[in-house]
Design a protein around this motif. Structure first.
Motif, PDB file in Angstrom:
ATOM      1  N   TYR A 188      -6.180  27.971  38.103  1.00  0.00           N
ATOM      2  CA  TYR A 188      -5.693  26.776  37.403  1.00  0.00           C
ATOM      3  C   TYR A 188      -5.479  25.625  38.377  1.00  0.00           C
ATOM      4  O   TYR A 188      -5.846  24.482  38.099  1.00  0.00           O
ATOM      5  CB  TYR A 188      -4.387  27.098  36.676  1.00  0.00           C
ATOM      6  CG  TYR A 188      -3.720  25.886  36.065  1.00  0.00           C
ATOM      7  CD1 TYR A 188      -4.130  25.395  34.838  1.00  0.00           C
ATOM      8  CD2 TYR A 188      -2.671  25.240  36.720  1.00  0.00           C
ATOM      9  CE1 TYR A 188      -3.525  24.285  34.270  1.00  0.00           C
ATOM     10  CE2 TYR A 188      -2.067  24.126  36.169  1.00  0.00           C
ATOM     11  CZ  TYR A 188      -2.482  23.654  34.945  1.00  0.00           C
ATOM     12  OH  TYR A 188      -1.882  22.553  34.401  1.00  0.00           O
ATOM     13  N   ALA A 189      -4.865  25.914  39.527  1.00  0.00           N
ATOM     14  CA  ALA A 189      -4.611  24.862  40.511  1.00  0.00           C
ATOM     15  C   ALA A 189      -5.918  24.262  41.017  1.00  0.00           C
ATOM     16  O   ALA A 189      -6.036  23.043  41.160  1.00  0.00           O
ATOM     17  CB  ALA A 189      -3.800  25.432  41.678  1.00  0.00           C
ATOM     18  N   ILE A 190      -6.897  25.118  41.301  1.00  0.00           N
ATOM     19  CA  ILE A 190      -8.196  24.636  41.770  1.00  0.00           C
ATOM     20  C   ILE A 190      -8.910  23.876  40.657  1.00  0.00           C
ATOM     21  O   ILE A 190      -9.460  22.780  40.857  1.00  0.00           O
ATOM     22  CB  ILE A 190      -9.067  25.817  42.249  1.00  0.00           C
ATOM     23  CG1 ILE A 190      -8.364  26.615  43.360  1.00  0.00           C
ATOM     24  CG2 ILE A 190     -10.420  25.312  42.738  1.00  0.00           C
ATOM     25  CD1 ILE A 190      -8.103  25.850  44.616  1.00  0.00           C
ATOM     26  N   GLY A 191      -8.896  24.447  39.448  1.00  0.00           N
ATOM     27  CA  GLY A 191      -9.600  23.832  38.331  1.00  0.00           C
ATOM     28  C   GLY A 191      -9.014  22.497  37.922  1.00  0.00           C
ATOM     29  O   GLY A 191      -9.753  21.539  37.660  1.00  0.00           O
ATOM     30  N   ASN A 192      -7.693  22.408  37.863  1.00  0.00           N
ATOM     31  CA  ASN A 192      -7.059  21.161  37.447  1.00  0.00           C
ATOM     32  C   ASN A 192      -7.422  20.021  38.386  1.00  0.00           C
ATOM     33  O   ASN A 192      -7.541  18.868  37.970  1.00  0.00           O
ATOM     34  CB  ASN A 192      -5.534  21.349  37.424  1.00  0.00           C
ATOM     35  CG  ASN A 192      -4.886  20.593  36.294  1.00  0.00           C
ATOM     36  OD1 ASN A 192      -5.452  19.661  35.744  1.00  0.00           O
ATOM     37  ND2 ASN A 192      -3.690  20.989  35.931  1.00  0.00           N
ATOM     38  N   THR A 193      -7.610  20.340  39.637  1.00  0.00           N
ATOM     39  CA  THR A 193      -7.956  19.326  40.621  1.00  0.00           C
ATOM     40  C   THR A 193      -9.431  18.956  40.567  1.00  0.00           C
ATOM     41  O   THR A 193      -9.801  17.784  40.425  1.00  0.00           O
ATOM     42  CB  THR A 193      -7.604  19.829  42.038  1.00  0.00           C
ATOM     43  OG1 THR A 193      -6.215  20.193  42.084  1.00  0.00           O
ATOM     44  CG2 THR A 193      -7.867  18.747  43.077  1.00  0.00           C
ATOM     45  N   LEU A 194     -10.303  19.965  40.645  1.00  0.00           N
ATOM     46  CA  LEU A 194     -11.737  19.685  40.737  1.00  0.00           C
ATOM     47  C   LEU A 194     -12.327  19.203  39.412  1.00  0.00           C
ATOM     48  O   LEU A 194     -13.211  18.339  39.400  1.00  0.00           O
ATOM     49  CB  LEU A 194     -12.479  20.923  41.227  1.00  0.00           C
ATOM     50  CG  LEU A 194     -12.201  21.331  42.676  1.00  0.00           C
ATOM     51  CD1 LEU A 194     -13.132  22.446  43.108  1.00  0.00           C
ATOM     52  CD2 LEU A 194     -12.341  20.143  43.622  1.00  0.00           C
ATOM     53  N   LEU A 195     -11.870  19.748  38.289  1.00  0.00           N
ATOM     54  CA  LEU A 195     -12.389  19.276  37.002  1.00  0.00           C
ATOM     55  C   LEU A 195     -12.091  17.798  36.808  1.00  0.00           C
ATOM     56  O   LEU A 195     -12.885  17.070  36.206  1.00  0.00           O
ATOM     57  CB  LEU A 195     -11.784  20.088  35.855  1.00  0.00           C
ATOM     58  CG  LEU A 195     -12.348  21.496  35.636  1.00  0.00           C
ATOM     59  CD1 LEU A 195     -11.565  22.216  34.556  1.00  0.00           C
ATOM     60  CD2 LEU A 195     -13.833  21.462  35.286  1.00  0.00           C
ATOM     61  N   THR A 196     -10.948  17.359  37.301  1.00  0.00           N
ATOM     62  CA  THR A 196     -10.608  15.937  37.228  1.00  0.00           C
ATOM     63  C   THR A 196     -11.563  15.116  38.089  1.00  0.00           C
ATOM     64  O   THR A 196     -12.127  14.114  37.645  1.00  0.00           O
ATOM     65  CB  THR A 196      -9.155  15.711  37.687  1.00  0.00           C
ATOM     66  OG1 THR A 196      -8.278  16.440  36.828  1.00  0.00           O
ATOM     67  CG2 THR A 196      -8.796  14.240  37.645  1.00  0.00           C
ATOM     68  N   ILE A 197     -11.747  15.548  39.334  1.00  0.00           N
ATOM     69  CA  ILE A 197     -12.633  14.822  40.252  1.00  0.00           C
ATOM     70  C   ILE A 197     -14.074  14.822  39.749  1.00  0.00           C
ATOM     71  O   ILE A 197     -14.828  13.854  39.939  1.00  0.00           O
ATOM     72  CB  ILE A 197     -12.553  15.448  41.661  1.00  0.00           C
ATOM     73  CG1 ILE A 197     -11.140  15.251  42.238  1.00  0.00           C
ATOM     74  CG2 ILE A 197     -13.601  14.847  42.598  1.00  0.00           C
ATOM     75  CD1 ILE A 197     -10.896  16.001  43.532  1.00  0.00           C
ATOM     76  N   PHE A 198     -14.477  15.900  39.058  1.00  0.00           N
ATOM     77  CA  PHE A 198     -15.840  15.987  38.538  1.00  0.00           C
ATOM     78  C   PHE A 198     -16.142  14.880  37.530  1.00  0.00           C
ATOM     79  O   PHE A 198     -17.309  14.572  37.271  1.00  0.00           O
ATOM     80  CB  PHE A 198     -16.090  17.343  37.884  1.00  0.00           C
ATOM     81  CG  PHE A 198     -16.289  18.463  38.865  1.00  0.00           C
ATOM     82  CD1 PHE A 198     -16.426  18.210  40.219  1.00  0.00           C
ATOM     83  CD2 PHE A 198     -16.333  19.790  38.428  1.00  0.00           C
ATOM     84  CE1 PHE A 198     -16.605  19.247  41.128  1.00  0.00           C
ATOM     85  CE2 PHE A 198     -16.519  20.829  39.323  1.00  0.00           C
ATOM     86  CZ  PHE A 198     -16.648  20.562  40.677  1.00  0.00           C
ATOM     87  N   GLY A 199     -15.106  14.286  36.929  1.00  0.00           N
ATOM     88  CA  GLY A 199     -15.346  13.143  36.053  1.00  0.00           C
ATOM     89  C   GLY A 199     -16.050  12.025  36.797  1.00  0.00           C
ATOM     90  O   GLY A 199     -16.938  11.351  36.244  1.00  0.00           O
ATOM     91  N   MET A 200     -15.675  11.809  38.048  1.00  0.00           N
ATOM     92  CA  MET A 200     -16.328  10.820  38.891  1.00  0.00           C
ATOM     93  C   MET A 200     -17.745  11.283  39.266  1.00  0.00           C
ATOM     94  O   MET A 200     -18.698  10.495  39.261  1.00  0.00           O
ATOM     95  CB  MET A 200     -15.505  10.597  40.160  1.00  0.00           C
ATOM     96  CG  MET A 200     -16.147   9.667  41.186  1.00  0.00           C
ATOM     97  SD  MET A 200     -15.145   9.516  42.695  1.00  0.00           S
ATOM     98  CE  MET A 200     -15.372  11.140  43.418  1.00  0.00           C
ATOM     99  N   VAL A 201     -17.881  12.583  39.563  1.00  0.00           N
ATOM    100  CA  VAL A 201     -19.178  13.123  39.975  1.00  0.00           C
ATOM    101  C   VAL A 201     -20.210  12.974  38.849  1.00  0.00           C
ATOM    102  O   VAL A 201     -21.372  12.623  39.096  1.00  0.00           O
ATOM    103  CB  VAL A 201     -19.029  14.606  40.384  1.00  0.00           C
ATOM    104  CG1 VAL A 201     -20.390  15.216  40.715  1.00  0.00           C
ATOM    105  CG2 VAL A 201     -18.090  14.738  41.584  1.00  0.00           C
ATOM    106  N   VAL A 202     -19.805  13.238  37.630  1.00  0.00           N
ATOM    107  CA  VAL A 202     -20.712  13.098  36.481  1.00  0.00           C
ATOM    108  C   VAL A 202     -21.261  11.679  36.398  1.00  0.00           C
ATOM    109  O   VAL A 202     -22.465  11.454  36.216  1.00  0.00           O
ATOM    110  CB  VAL A 202     -19.979  13.475  35.171  1.00  0.00           C
ATOM    111  CG1 VAL A 202     -20.796  13.043  33.954  1.00  0.00           C
ATOM    112  CG2 VAL A 202     -19.711  14.972  35.118  1.00  0.00           C
TER     113      VAL A 202
END
Length: 561
Positions: free
Chosen positions: A542-556
């Protein structure tokens, strides 16, 4: 009357925002066939309807509340995230990264095949992966692409449309796949697997024998007993009395004197002793051999029940049973263990991490001694360290404004990404130096919930006028591709976790839900499992996902632009 009301909303747009939140929180929890929209989607839909009357809201309002929300997210998961970077729990981190890669790649492929415009693609990603924070990060990055104002606004309006269309299945579909379909995919009886894992952690033994730091917390009480001549309890230190059972001699009345007991105190015939422990143990092991005494002056002892923030690195990684064997656990009982706002099962084999919140109770003397050794008393207070919050968001946002040019595009964390980074670091720092930076649980919840929902309300109100047309234009395609983008990563995650990372089935589905940060799915998994055991796999992913899924918005946005 209607015209007057519309004019009020246009003149005072802040009222439209709070009306959206009020309606969203009213309809969001309503359940249909066991599922609900959720408050975020409820707020978005309410805001879209209200936005049909064309209400202008300053974009600074949206940015301010979103940056508050994203800082709170980082602060909450910081301890777990930093621990993962230190390779403590490397298997969980690698598994989360594998799942998250799928959560990024599948929506990207879906958006490419469907030929979605950039805004719809970003919204498809955010909704199918149920990561509301990605909306803000994607919007920020679109603003930095150097596009015309009209094009930026078009893409910004497309995001909530795709999000709304895909979010509902993103939540419901993930829960069904992980709780109902997942166990069948790998041929597992989830209820039996959780019972097996619970027994492995000492659950069955603890229930039967009363051993361990946890099992003693069931109707804890204190009672006084007379110690007669010839008692088996005489002639040995109290630490050796009743081995393997958490019954403690707390105080002694010897004549007119009240004596506070320590581990090496010896009982004498004629003593009246106050024992604490589980009621069933006191009755079964003491009441049958000793005479109970009415000694109010002995039983009148200050007691405490406190939340403790675990900060001691010597405690990190120990099981509750191991903690129960330490001298500091004498007379101290555990009633709850929280990690990332998720309650974990209380079993002898449950492992404690730095940053966890442990709720303990017992006599004031023993509780205070235990807290001094394991962490920091998280006492109920009404104040938040706002200087800490203000400086943290400011400095993080300042770092986020720094940009580098790649492929002709300026790449930066953005102010929201910087605030997320600051929250991660400062949340972890509080577990190391807990004397500053206090954000009480209710305050953190308010920053998280209000920040996100005000942001979502502004997004919905702004996008409202074009929402229906956009939905008609791309609705069915978005829905179908959203189903694909949600389902494939979740199905693959079950196989990857089971066959590649060899997770025990009892915690596998919790780990899958954690990587996708879908708390609703965790709740359904625990319901299907008839156990809290799946929550043990939730924290680190959850800690990893909450961080990276958010950043992936920029990556997309960067990839598809």
């Amino acid at each position: 009357m209607v015209e007057w009301f519309v004019n009020v909303l246009r003149t005072y747009p802040e009222l439209a925002v709070f009306l959206s939140i009020g309606i969203g929180f009213l309809i969001g929890p309503w359940k249909f066939m066991g599922f609900s929209l959720g408050t975020v989607t409820g707020t978005l839909l309410a805001a879209v309807v209200i936005g049909q009357v064309h209400i202008d809201i300053d974009s600074a309002v949206k940015s301010t509340f979103f940056i508050m929300f994203i800082f709170a997210v980082g602060y909450g998961v910081g301890p777990q995230f930093i621990r993962g970077l230190k390779a403590d729990g490397a298997r969980e981190v690698l598994f989360a990264l594998s799942v998250l890669a799928l959560c990024l790649i599948v929506p990207l492929i879906a958006a490419k095949i469907a030929g979605l415009e950039l805004g719809y693609a970003a919204g498809l990603y955010a909704g199918s992966q149920t990561i509301s924070a990605a909306i803000g990060v994607a919007t920020d990055q679109i603003n930095h692409l150097g596009l015309s104002t009209e094009q930026v606004q078009t893409y910004a309006n497309q995001i909530p449309i795709a999000y709304a269309v895909t979010y509902i299945y993103g939540t419901i579909g993930s829960a069904i796949i992980l709780a109902k379909i997942g166990p069948r995919l790998i041929g597992v009886d989830l209820v039996a697997a959780c019972k097996e894992y619970e027994a492995k952690l000492g659950g069955g033994a603890a229930t039967e024998t009363g051993e361990g730091i946890v099992s003693a917390y069931r109707a804890i009480e204190a009672r006084a007993f007379d110690i007669p001549e010839g008692s088996d309890l005489l002639g040995q230190p109290v630490k050796n009395l009743l081995p393997g059972v958490r019954i403690y001699a707390e105080r002694i009345k010897r004549g007119d004197q009240i004596i506070e007991v320590d581990d090496n105190t010896m009982l004498q015939a004629g003593d009246i002793v106050m024992f604490s422990g589980r009621r069933a143990d006191l009755v079964g092991l003491l009441e049958n051999s000793l005479k109970e005494s009415d000694a109010p002056e002995l039983l009148s002892i200050p007691s405490e029940k406190l939340d403790v923030l675990i900060t001691n690195k010597e405690v990190h990684g120990k099981t509750l049973e191991q903690l129960g064997r330490l001298s500091i656990s004498r007379g101290v009982y555990v009633s709850k263990l929280m990690r990332n706002m998720i309650e974990l099962p209380l079993l002898p084999g449950t492992i404690v991490h730095r940053g966890d919140i442990l709720t303990v109770l017992g006599s004031k003397r023993h509780v205070e001694a235990a807290i001094a050794e394991i962490g920091y008393a998280d006492r109920p207070v009404d104040t938040t360290d706002l200087a800490f919050v203000g400086w943290g968001i400011f400095l993080g946002g300042l770092i986020g404004t720094l940009a580098v040019m790649m492929g002709g595009f300026p790449i930066s964390l953005s102010t929201t990404g910087g605030a997320l980074l600051a929250g991660l670091l400062l949340g972890w720092l509080r577990t190391v130096h807990p004397t500053f930076g206090r954000i009480p649980g209710p305050s953190l919840w308010l920053m998280n919930t209000l920040g996100l929902n005000v942001f979502i309300a502004v997004i919905g109100i702004t996008a409202g006028p074009g929402f229906i047309a956009g939905l008609q234009q791309a609705g069915i395609a978005l829905l179908l591709w959203g189903i694909v983008a949600t389902s494939l990563p979740m199905i693959f995650s079950v196989y990857v976790g089971h066959y590649v990372f060899k997770f025990h089935p009892a915690i596998l589905f919790g780990a899958c839900a954690g990587a996708r940060t879908t708390t609703a799915a965790l709740g359904m998994i625990q319901e299907a499992a008839q156990s809290r055991i799946p929550a043990l796999g939730y924290g680190m992913p959850y800690a990893i996902g909450n961080t990276l899924l958010t950043i992936f918005g920029m990556v997309v946005v960067l990839i598809l632009s």
